[in-house]
Scaffold this motif. Structure first.
Motif, PDB file in Angstrom:
ATOM      1  N   GLY A  93     -13.905  -3.751 -31.617  1.00  0.00           N
ATOM      2  CA  GLY A  93     -14.369  -2.770 -32.588  1.00  0.00           C
ATOM      3  C   GLY A  93     -15.836  -2.880 -32.954  1.00  0.00           C
ATOM      4  O   GLY A  93     -16.292  -2.236 -33.902  1.00  0.00           O
ATOM      5  N   SER A  94     -16.608  -3.677 -32.214  1.00  0.00           N
ATOM      6  CA  SER A  94     -18.022  -3.846 -32.538  1.00  0.00           C
ATOM      7  C   SER A  94     -18.884  -2.707 -32.005  1.00  0.00           C
ATOM      8  O   SER A  94     -20.032  -2.542 -32.427  1.00  0.00           O
ATOM      9  CB  SER A  94     -18.531  -5.176 -31.965  1.00  0.00           C
ATOM     10  N   HIS A  95     -18.346  -1.950 -31.045  1.00  0.00           N
ATOM     11  CA  HIS A  95     -19.060  -0.815 -30.459  1.00  0.00           C
ATOM     12  C   HIS A  95     -18.090   0.356 -30.339  1.00  0.00           C
ATOM     13  O   HIS A  95     -16.880   0.157 -30.151  1.00  0.00           O
ATOM     14  CB  HIS A  95     -19.603  -1.162 -29.070  1.00  0.00           C
ATOM     15  N   PRO A  96     -18.591   1.570 -30.448  1.00  0.00           N
ATOM     16  CA  PRO A  96     -17.702   2.732 -30.296  1.00  0.00           C
ATOM     17  C   PRO A  96     -17.124   2.827 -28.893  1.00  0.00           C
ATOM     18  O   PRO A  96     -17.827   2.577 -27.902  1.00  0.00           O
ATOM     19  CB  PRO A  96     -18.614   3.921 -30.607  1.00  0.00           C
ATOM     20  N   ALA A  97     -15.855   3.175 -28.813  1.00  0.00           N
ATOM     21  CA  ALA A  97     -15.179   3.325 -27.516  1.00  0.00           C
ATOM     22  C   ALA A  97     -15.427   4.737 -26.995  1.00  0.00           C
ATOM     23  O   ALA A  97     -14.500   5.538 -26.826  1.00  0.00           O
ATOM     24  CB  ALA A  97     -13.693   3.044 -27.660  1.00  0.00           C
ATOM     25  N   ASP A  98     -16.697   5.023 -26.730  1.00  0.00           N
ATOM     26  CA  ASP A  98     -17.100   6.388 -26.386  1.00  0.00           C
ATOM     27  C   ASP A  98     -17.557   6.543 -24.943  1.00  0.00           C
ATOM     28  O   ASP A  98     -17.995   7.608 -24.530  1.00  0.00           O
ATOM     29  CB  ASP A  98     -18.220   6.852 -27.323  1.00  0.00           C
ATOM     30  N   GLY A  99     -17.481   5.463 -24.164  1.00  0.00           N
ATOM     31  CA  GLY A  99     -17.866   5.546 -22.762  1.00  0.00           C
ATOM     32  C   GLY A  99     -19.328   5.291 -22.481  1.00  0.00           C
ATOM     33  O   GLY A  99     -19.715   5.188 -21.306  1.00  0.00           O
ATOM     34  N   PHE A 100     -20.157   5.178 -23.529  1.00  0.00           N
ATOM     35  CA  PHE A 100     -21.591   5.028 -23.291  1.00  0.00           C
ATOM     36  C   PHE A 100     -22.256   3.941 -24.135  1.00  0.00           C
ATOM     37  O   PHE A 100     -23.464   3.749 -24.021  1.00  0.00           O
ATOM     38  CB  PHE A 100     -22.303   6.365 -23.544  1.00  0.00           C
ATOM     39  N   SER A 101     -21.527   3.258 -24.964  1.00  0.00           N
ATOM     40  CA  SER A 101     -22.115   2.195 -25.773  1.00  0.00           C
ATOM     41  C   SER A 101     -22.382   0.960 -24.918  1.00  0.00           C
ATOM     42  O   SER A 101     -22.093   0.940 -23.711  1.00  0.00           O
ATOM     43  CB  SER A 101     -21.202   1.862 -26.957  1.00  0.00           C
ATOM     44  N   ALA A 102     -22.912  -0.087 -25.539  1.00  0.00           N
ATOM     45  CA  ALA A 102     -23.403  -1.254 -24.808  1.00  0.00           C
ATOM     46  C   ALA A 102     -22.391  -1.882 -23.855  1.00  0.00           C
ATOM     47  O   ALA A 102     -22.748  -2.199 -22.715  1.00  0.00           O
ATOM     48  CB  ALA A 102     -23.911  -2.299 -25.806  1.00  0.00           C
ATOM     49  N   PRO A 103     -21.139  -2.109 -24.238  1.00  0.00           N
ATOM     50  CA  PRO A 103     -20.209  -2.748 -23.310  1.00  0.00           C
ATOM     51  C   PRO A 103     -20.019  -1.982 -22.009  1.00  0.00           C
ATOM     52  O   PRO A 103     -19.833  -2.588 -20.946  1.00  0.00           O
ATOM     53  CB  PRO A 103     -18.898  -2.821 -24.110  1.00  0.00           C
ATOM     54  N   TYR A 104     -20.073  -0.657 -22.072  1.00  0.00           N
ATOM     55  CA  TYR A 104     -19.932   0.137 -20.847  1.00  0.00           C
ATOM     56  C   TYR A 104     -21.146  -0.062 -19.940  1.00  0.00           C
ATOM     57  O   TYR A 104     -21.009  -0.183 -18.710  1.00  0.00           O
ATOM     58  CB  TYR A 104     -19.764   1.616 -21.193  1.00  0.00           C
ATOM     59  N   ALA A 105     -22.341  -0.102 -20.538  1.00  0.00           N
ATOM     60  CA  ALA A 105     -23.547  -0.328 -19.750  1.00  0.00           C
ATOM     61  C   ALA A 105     -23.520  -1.705 -19.094  1.00  0.00           C
ATOM     62  O   ALA A 105     -23.884  -1.857 -17.926  1.00  0.00           O
ATOM     63  CB  ALA A 105     -24.782  -0.191 -20.641  1.00  0.00           C
ATOM     64  N   TRP A 106     -23.068  -2.705 -19.843  1.00  0.00           N
ATOM     65  CA  TRP A 106     -22.944  -4.039 -19.261  1.00  0.00           C
ATOM     66  C   TRP A 106     -21.894  -4.055 -18.154  1.00  0.00           C
ATOM     67  O   TRP A 106     -22.073  -4.703 -17.120  1.00  0.00           O
ATOM     68  CB  TRP A 106     -22.576  -5.053 -20.349  1.00  0.00           C
ATOM     69  N   GLY A 107     -20.803  -3.355 -18.372  1.00  0.00           N
ATOM     70  CA  GLY A 107     -19.757  -3.311 -17.362  1.00  0.00           C
ATOM     71  C   GLY A 107     -20.244  -2.711 -16.054  1.00  0.00           C
ATOM     72  O   GLY A 107     -19.958  -3.235 -14.965  1.00  0.00           O
ATOM     73  N   ILE A 108     -21.004  -1.630 -16.140  1.00  0.00           N
ATOM     74  CA  ILE A 108     -21.513  -0.995 -14.930  1.00  0.00           C
ATOM     75  C   ILE A 108     -22.534  -1.889 -14.242  1.00  0.00           C
ATOM     76  O   ILE A 108     -22.582  -1.988 -13.013  1.00  0.00           O
ATOM     77  CB  ILE A 108     -22.105   0.381 -15.264  1.00  0.00           C
ATOM     78  N   SER A 109     -23.359  -2.585 -15.044  1.00  0.00           N
ATOM     79  CA  SER A 109     -24.314  -3.516 -14.453  1.00  0.00           C
ATOM     80  C   SER A 109     -23.594  -4.645 -13.722  1.00  0.00           C
ATOM     81  O   SER A 109     -23.986  -5.036 -12.618  1.00  0.00           O
ATOM     82  CB  SER A 109     -25.222  -4.095 -15.546  1.00  0.00           C
ATOM     83  N   LEU A 110     -22.542  -5.161 -14.325  1.00  0.00           N
ATOM     84  CA  LEU A 110     -21.773  -6.227 -13.691  1.00  0.00           C
ATOM     85  C   LEU A 110     -21.087  -5.735 -12.421  1.00  0.00           C
ATOM     86  O   LEU A 110     -20.926  -6.492 -11.465  1.00  0.00           O
ATOM     87  CB  LEU A 110     -20.743  -6.785 -14.674  1.00  0.00           C
ATOM     88  N   SER A 111     -20.687  -4.472 -12.415  1.00  0.00           N
ATOM     89  CA  SER A 111     -20.044  -3.942 -11.208  1.00  0.00           C
ATOM     90  C   SER A 111     -21.018  -3.941 -10.042  1.00  0.00           C
ATOM     91  O   SER A 111     -20.649  -4.262  -8.904  1.00  0.00           O
ATOM     92  CB  SER A 111     -19.510  -2.526 -11.465  1.00  0.00           C
ATOM     93  N   SER A 112     -22.276  -3.595 -10.292  1.00  0.00           N
ATOM     94  CA  SER A 112     -23.280  -3.623  -9.219  1.00  0.00           C
ATOM     95  C   SER A 112     -23.467  -5.038  -8.694  1.00  0.00           C
ATOM     96  O   SER A 112     -23.556  -5.261  -7.478  1.00  0.00           O
ATOM     97  CB  SER A 112     -24.613  -3.066  -9.733  1.00  0.00           C
ATOM     98  N   LEU A 113     -23.536  -6.013  -9.611  1.00  0.00           N
ATOM     99  CA  LEU A 113     -23.679  -7.411  -9.199  1.00  0.00           C
ATOM    100  C   LEU A 113     -22.462  -7.868  -8.406  1.00  0.00           C
ATOM    101  O   LEU A 113     -22.598  -8.533  -7.370  1.00  0.00           O
ATOM    102  CB  LEU A 113     -23.865  -8.291 -10.435  1.00  0.00           C
ATOM    103  N   PHE A 114     -21.282  -7.492  -8.866  1.00  0.00           N
ATOM    104  CA  PHE A 114     -20.047  -7.887  -8.194  1.00  0.00           C
ATOM    105  C   PHE A 114     -20.002  -7.375  -6.761  1.00  0.00           C
ATOM    106  O   PHE A 114     -19.732  -8.138  -5.817  1.00  0.00           O
ATOM    107  CB  PHE A 114     -18.841  -7.370  -8.974  1.00  0.00           C
TER     108      PHE A 114
END
Length: 299
Positions: A93-114
């Motif tokens: 609940g620290s960030h909005p579950a809206d598809g574009f907040s910080a955790p989503y950006a980190w997730g996409i960055s990690l996907s590129s690294l993976f």
């Protein structure tokens, strides 16, 4: 509003187009319209141009809907990272579950690294069939650090390049395995991999020439290859069926947003062969080949 370093992954570049399929389909259910998706994006990135009004953004279709010009393959392979980020937002609940907040950006960055690291692993395994461990490691490190793969993992994550690299690296392994043991399971892996490559970048269908021409060195090999195909036609049929089913979701997307089973996404964009920018193409810091793939200087 998120303002971290990974902002570049979702701020409206090409990576946004690859990614937009996910929030549109899974969260806002506005594929073809994208109004809710764009509103959520602009909340996190205010001042950004509406992609529906951008000549290089969403494209209007004959059906009155809008289409993302990028295929859906990157989004499909990013989905696990998207879902983990979404689950994190819902639970913590620290960030909005809206598809574009910080955790989503980190997730996409990690996907590129993976996918980049996984692709390097596949490449190393392929090289080991032909070279020593030392040469294979050095070559793999050179590809990882001396080409624009490094750029697309560290600076502009979320692009198709790391995903395509991973799949093509695996295609080399799958092709070798299929020719060594052409059972239906290996044919299935080959067809699925080629289908995913096309889902990531449609024009990369040309990579099908690799398994088709694998090991052919002289004209007599062509006759042997045709005989081989006739002998293992069941495995080939499995591969072709797997390929067809893999690319089917893209055809359905085009049909839904445009009424057409096939649609060229890059309408209005083309190469100008009469006015080549050779110097800029090689040396420009904006997108120069040798600047971001310096190892090719030695070629």
């Amino acid at each position: 509003m998120y303002s971290g370093r990974t902002r570049a992954t979702l701020d409206g570049s090409d990576s946004w187009g690859y990614y937009a399929h996910l929030p549109a389909f899974l969260l806002y259910h506005d594929t073809g319209d994208y109004s809710k998706t764009i509103t959520a994006w602009q909340v996190n990135y205010p001042g950004k141009t509406d992609p529906r009004k951008d000549a290089y953004g969403l494209r209007p279709t004959p059906s009155g809907k809008f289409a993302v010009k990028y295929p859906i393959g990157v989004a499909i392979l990013e989905m696990p990272f998207f879902l983990v980020a979404h689950l994190y937002c819902l639970i913590v609940g620290s960030h909005p579950a809206d598809g574009f907040s910080a955790p989503y950006a980190w997730g996409i960055s990690l996907s590129s690294l993976f996918f980049a690291v996984l692709g390097l692993f596949f490449l190393f395994k392929s090289l080991r069939f032909y070279f020593s461990e030392r040469i294979s490691l050095l070559t793999t490190a050179t590809i990882g650090l001396g080409t624009n793969l490094f750029f697309f993992v560290t600076y502009t994550a979320g692009m198709a390049h790391p995903v395509a690299f991973c799949l093509i690296a695996y295609l080399l392994l799958a092709t070798r395995r299929w020719y060594e043991n052409p059972v239906w399971r290996n044919g299935l892996a080959l067809g699925l991999t080629l289908g995913l490559i096309v889902l990531v970048r449609t024009q990369d269908l040309i990579i099908a020439l690799v398994p088709l021409l694998w090991g052919i060195r002289k004209w007599r090999d062509v006759t042997d290859r045709l005989r081989f195909f006739r002998e293992y036609k069941i495995s080939i049929g499995v591969a072709l069926t797997a390929f067809a089913f893999t690319i089917l979701p893209q055809a359905y997307y085009w049909k839904f947003v445009s009424g057409q089973w096939w649609r060229y996404g890059y309408q209005g964009e083309a190469f100008d062969w009469a006015h080549p920018h050779i110097r800029e193409g090689l040396l420009s810091f904006q997108n120069g080949w040798l600047v971001y793939t310096p190892v090719m200087i030695f070629a």
